[in-house]
Scaffold this active site. Structure first.
Site, PDB file in Angstrom:
ATOM      1  N   ASP A 182      13.499  10.391  -4.915  1.00  0.00           N
ATOM      2  CA  ASP A 182      12.600  11.348  -4.256  1.00  0.00           C
ATOM      3  C   ASP A 182      13.349  12.564  -3.702  1.00  0.00           C
ATOM      4  OD1 ASP A 182      10.362   9.824  -4.802  1.00  0.00           O
ATOM      5  OD2 ASP A 182      10.482   8.714  -2.921  1.00  0.00           O
ATOM      6  N   GLY A 188       0.746   7.391  -5.091  1.00  0.00           N
ATOM      7  CA  GLY A 188       1.089   6.482  -6.184  1.00  0.00           C
ATOM      8  C   GLY A 188       1.532   5.136  -5.643  1.00  0.00           C
ATOM      9  N   SER A 229       7.648   4.061   2.511  1.00  0.00           N
ATOM     10  CA  SER A 229       7.619   2.830   1.701  1.00  0.00           C
ATOM     11  C   SER A 229       7.374   1.610   2.582  1.00  0.00           C
ATOM     12  CB  SER A 229       8.960   2.652   0.977  1.00  0.00           C
ATOM     13  OG  SER A 229       9.141   3.681   0.045  1.00  0.00           O
TER      14      SER A 229
HETATM   15  C1  S3P Z   1       8.308   4.054  -3.918  1.00  0.00           C
HETATM   16  C2  S3P Z   1       8.914   4.008  -5.137  1.00  0.00           C
HETATM   17  C3  S3P Z   1       9.303   5.197  -5.897  1.00  0.00           C
HETATM   18  C4  S3P Z   1       9.249   6.461  -5.037  1.00  0.00           C
HETATM   19  C5  S3P Z   1       8.022   6.518  -4.175  1.00  0.00           C
HETATM   20  C6  S3P Z   1       7.998   5.323  -3.243  1.00  0.00           C
HETATM   21  C7  S3P Z   1       7.972   2.782  -3.244  1.00  0.00           C
HETATM   22  O1  S3P Z   1       8.403   5.360  -6.980  1.00  0.00           O
HETATM   23  O2  S3P Z   1       9.313   7.606  -5.867  1.00  0.00           O
HETATM   24  O3  S3P Z   1       7.998   7.695  -3.403  1.00  0.00           O
HETATM   25  O4  S3P Z   1       7.672   2.806  -2.035  1.00  0.00           O
HETATM   26  O5  S3P Z   1       8.023   1.745  -3.904  1.00  0.00           O
HETATM   27  P1  S3P Z   1       8.675   4.664  -8.429  1.00  0.00           P
HETATM   28  O6  S3P Z   1       8.522   3.223  -8.259  1.00  0.00           O
HETATM   29  O7  S3P Z   1       7.606   5.243  -9.323  1.00  0.00           O
HETATM   30  O8  S3P Z   1      10.056   5.095  -8.801  1.00  0.00           O
END
Ligand code: S3P
Length: 450
Positions: free
Chosen positions: A327, A101, A29
């Site tokens: 996660d 994502g 992140s």
């Molecule tokens: C993340 C947020 C989470 C997490 C992803 C990393 C981020 O997703 O599952 O691995 O770095 O902001 P969501 O915002 O969809 O919960």
């Protein structure tokens, strides 16, 4: 198929004690955000300890396409020469975010309020994930989005010429949505306000403040209210990326279930918005201790020591903890299989829209290895078989999902018979050194002939 090549089938076999020190890679992140905020600053941001997983490399490539200079100096040292808030150039080609994502959603936010047009795509997993949760709030700024049915990638965003600041309540617990709105708010005049009912990881707020933006956080009856003052000049930073608690989860959980293990995982950030798994494991009776607790860069950090824990018990994981360990549920379900009694995990419907439907992927694979799992739309229960009690012997589909792949490989290390996965290729998105790191601890992981 793996994200970027042919499938890599693998087998994990019951292993002797895991011993040693596990230096896991940098936080995913924070790595994405370092590159994106570096690109939105004027001047040189230096980053050390960057996660060099495919997800982050794809974000680095995207920042170059928007006009930033992103340089790899080797050994985890990177620099980003940014173009400033509102300074993104229109990319000449399609932005391919691969499996990520976080990458695509944050980048959409970062370009949304600049008058450029960008087309985004990804791998089969990412192109199946919902983007409406991002494009809905971006439309409030004036950004237009044209995607496939169901708000899926490939998708083209037309950034707005004259953005207006927004006030937005995030409808699901999602740091990605919150962050996309805040990044879009950077180039809108006035104050952009984001409200989240449940606290999610707060790296964007912390890092924006570090880069010189004016961000305030207020706790009200509606939740966390984050106010950002738009159009700041972001000031380049020197960033030391802490090690990733979500990656630390794998050697920690493997040590808890493999007989005789004793593993040290140094320098792990214990930011309360990320550390829910470790609290949960301790409640289950795990022999998991925090050594050398300290503060680094304003974040609580400790060395984690995990030892084989034959007497763990199943618990009800409180739903309000879900965001702080979202996660980590796949690998928690593996530990739960070796605990006594049931582990009930509620309030987790977000797991169904991750790199895969993680409840379904884990339930199917655990059942194939002799573990009983019940599921509803937003909860699941793993019926524990106690230490040494998991039969194994199954083959698990990983659906291009790194955390599903690593979780089942951990399962095999303590199951009676080996566990196979169809593809370990996606592991490289977040934890490229997983196989060597685990093998060095004593894990028996093999790549199978294809
Ligand atoms: C993340 C947020 C989470 C997490 C992803 C990393 C981020 O997703 O599952 O691995 O770095 O902001 P969501 O915002 O969809 O919960």
């Amino acid at each position: 198929m793996s994200s970027h090549g042919a499938p890599i089938p693998m087998t994990s076999t019951k292993s002797g004690p895991l011993h040693g020190v596990a230096n896991v890679p940098g936080d995913k992140s924070i790595s994405h955000r370092s590159l994106i905020l570096g690109a939105l600053s004027v001047g040189e941001t230096r980053v050390s300890g960057l996660l060099e997983g495919q997800d982050v490399l794809d974000t680095g490539k995207a920042m170059r396409a928007f006009g930033a200079d992103v340089i790899n100096h080797g050994g985890g040292e990177w620099s980003v020469h940014g173009v400033g808030v509102g300074g993104f150039a229109e990319p000449a080609g399609v932005i391919d975010c691969g499996n990520s994502g976080t990458g695509v959603r944050l980048i959409m936010g970062a370009m949304a309020t600049t008058p450029i047009t960008t087309t985004f795509t990804g791998d089969a997993s990412l192109n199946g994930r919902p983007m409406g949760r991002i494009t809905d709030p971006l439309a409030l700024f004036g950004t237009q989005a044209y995607g496939r049915s169901g708000g899926r990638l490939p998708m083209t965003l037309v950034g707005c010429e004259a953005p207006v600041p927004v006030r937005y309540t995030v409808p699901m617990p999602s740091a990605q949505v919150k962050s996309a709105v805040l990044l879009a708010g950077l180039n809108a005049p006035g104050q952009t306000v984001v409200i989240e009912a449940e606290a999610t990881r707060d790296h964007t707020e912390r890092m924006l403040t570090g880069f010189g933006a004016e961000v305030s956080v207020e706790h009200t009856g509606d939740g966390r209210v984050i106010t950002l003052t738009g159009q700041p000049e972001l000031v380049p930073q020197t960033i030391v990326v802490p090690r990733d608690p979500s990656s630390a989860a794998f050697p920690v959980c493997a040590a808890l279930i493999v007989e005789g293990s004793d593993v040290l995982v140094p320098n792990i950030g214990l930011n309360p918005t990320r550390a829910g798994l470790f609290t949960t494991l301790r409640e289950m009776g795990a022999d998991l201790t925090y050594e050398n607790e300290r503060e680094e860069g304003g974040e609580p950090v400790a060395d984690l020591r995990a030892r084989f824990s034959p007497d763990m018990v199943g618990i009800d994981v409180p739903p309000e903890r879900a965001a702080s360990m979202i996660d980590e549920y796949p690998v928690l379900s593996v530990v739960a299989a070796f605990a006594k009694g049931k582990t009930y995990m509620a309030g987790v419907k977000e797991l169904r829209v991750k790199e895969s439907d993680r409840i379904d992927a884990m339930a199917v694979g655990l059942r194939a290895n002799g573990v009983t799992v019940d599921e509803t739309e937003d909860s699941w229960t793993v019926h524990g078989l106690e230490a040494g009690g998991v039969p194994g012997g199954g083959t698990c589909a990983t659906h291009l999902d790194h955390r599903i792949a690593m979780s089942f490989l951990c399962l095999g290390l303590a199951s009676q018979t080996p566990v196979k996965i169809d593809d370990g290729g996606a592991i490289a998105t977040s934890f490229p050194i997983f196989e060597t790191l685990m093998s060095d601890l004593g894990a028996d992981l093999q790549r199978d002939p294809q």
